[in-house]
Design a protein around this motif. Structure first.
Motif, PDB file in Angstrom:
ATOM      1  N   SER A 273      42.109  48.605  42.969  1.00  0.00           N
ATOM      2  CA  SER A 273      43.497  48.845  43.369  1.00  0.00           C
ATOM      3  C   SER A 273      44.173  47.549  43.809  1.00  0.00           C
ATOM      4  O   SER A 273      45.322  47.279  43.442  1.00  0.00           O
ATOM      5  CB  SER A 273      43.527  49.873  44.505  1.00  0.00           C
ATOM      6  N   GLN A 274      43.482  46.740  44.577  1.00  0.00           N
ATOM      7  CA  GLN A 274      44.036  45.460  45.026  1.00  0.00           C
ATOM      8  C   GLN A 274      44.287  44.521  43.846  1.00  0.00           C
ATOM      9  O   GLN A 274      45.303  43.838  43.792  1.00  0.00           O
ATOM     10  CB  GLN A 274      43.085  44.802  46.039  1.00  0.00           C
ATOM     11  N   ALA A 275      43.374  44.493  42.895  1.00  0.00           N
ATOM     12  CA  ALA A 275      43.540  43.632  41.716  1.00  0.00           C
ATOM     13  C   ALA A 275      44.742  44.084  40.889  1.00  0.00           C
ATOM     14  O   ALA A 275      45.508  43.258  40.386  1.00  0.00           O
ATOM     15  CB  ALA A 275      42.271  43.639  40.876  1.00  0.00           C
ATOM     16  N   LEU A 276      44.919  45.385  40.736  1.00  0.00           N
ATOM     17  CA  LEU A 276      46.040  45.894  39.947  1.00  0.00           C
ATOM     18  C   LEU A 276      47.385  45.589  40.588  1.00  0.00           C
ATOM     19  O   LEU A 276      48.372  45.372  39.887  1.00  0.00           O
ATOM     20  CB  LEU A 276      45.895  47.406  39.730  1.00  0.00           C
ATOM     21  N   THR A 277      47.458  45.569  41.908  1.00  0.00           N
ATOM     22  CA  THR A 277      48.736  45.280  42.566  1.00  0.00           C
ATOM     23  C   THR A 277      49.184  43.848  42.312  1.00  0.00           C
ATOM     24  O   THR A 277      50.360  43.546  42.461  1.00  0.00           O
ATOM     25  CB  THR A 277      48.676  45.537  44.088  1.00  0.00           C
ATOM     26  N   ARG A 278      48.276  42.980  41.927  1.00  0.00           N
ATOM     27  CA  ARG A 278      48.616  41.576  41.649  1.00  0.00           C
ATOM     28  C   ARG A 278      48.726  41.282  40.155  1.00  0.00           C
ATOM     29  O   ARG A 278      48.997  40.156  39.760  1.00  0.00           O
ATOM     30  CB  ARG A 278      47.579  40.658  42.290  1.00  0.00           C
TER      31      ARG A 278
ATOM     32  N   ALA B 174      34.543  49.835  45.396  1.00  0.00           N
ATOM     33  CA  ALA B 174      35.020  49.374  44.083  1.00  0.00           C
ATOM     34  C   ALA B 174      36.424  49.873  43.779  1.00  0.00           C
ATOM     35  O   ALA B 174      37.232  49.153  43.179  1.00  0.00           O
ATOM     36  CB  ALA B 174      34.054  49.824  42.995  1.00  0.00           C
ATOM     37  N   THR B 175      36.761  51.089  44.186  1.00  0.00           N
ATOM     38  CA  THR B 175      38.094  51.638  43.930  1.00  0.00           C
ATOM     39  C   THR B 175      39.158  50.827  44.657  1.00  0.00           C
ATOM     40  O   THR B 175      40.208  50.512  44.092  1.00  0.00           O
ATOM     41  CB  THR B 175      38.156  53.112  44.372  1.00  0.00           C
ATOM     42  N   HIS B 176      38.872  50.449  45.883  1.00  0.00           N
ATOM     43  CA  HIS B 176      39.829  49.648  46.669  1.00  0.00           C
ATOM     44  C   HIS B 176      40.002  48.260  46.034  1.00  0.00           C
ATOM     45  O   HIS B 176      41.120  47.758  45.930  1.00  0.00           O
ATOM     46  CB  HIS B 176      39.357  49.532  48.113  1.00  0.00           C
ATOM     47  N   ALA B 177      38.912  47.645  45.616  1.00  0.00           N
ATOM     48  CA  ALA B 177      38.979  46.324  44.988  1.00  0.00           C
ATOM     49  C   ALA B 177      39.795  46.381  43.699  1.00  0.00           C
ATOM     50  O   ALA B 177      40.615  45.497  43.432  1.00  0.00           O
ATOM     51  CB  ALA B 177      37.573  45.801  44.714  1.00  0.00           C
TER      52      ALA B 177
END
Length: 85
Positions: free
Chosen positions: A7-12, A2-5
């Motif tokens: 993080s990926q959402a925030l970068t976009r 969940a942390t990686h997901a």
């Protein structure tokens, strides 16, 4: 995980960036009578650095220019506590 997901959402995530070219003070009367073609004169030289805000917060100092024929702001450095911006 969940942390990686997250993080990926925030970068976009889209952010608003605004360059403050100059600031000035004017009377309410002058503001009311502003019309297309009017020129607002400031004391800032056209070649002076500008402030780049991210989501309304002053974050960077930049320089106005062009990139591939488009107007652009080149980030020169981060704003520091000693900057008077």
């Amino acid at each position: 995980d969940a942390t990686h997901a997250l993080s990926q959402a925030l970068t976009r995530a889209p952010l608003q960036a605004t360059a403050i070219l100059a600031e000035t003070t004017m009377s309410l009367r002058d503001l009311v009578f502003l019309a297309p073609g009017d020129v607002i004169v400031t004391e800032k030289e056209a070649t002076e650095p500008v402030v780049l805000c991210v989501e309304g917060e002053k974050k960077f100092i930049g320089k106005v220019g062009q990139f591939k024929g488009q107007r652009a702001v080149k980030v020169m450095r981060a704003v520091t506590t000693s900057d008077r911006v």
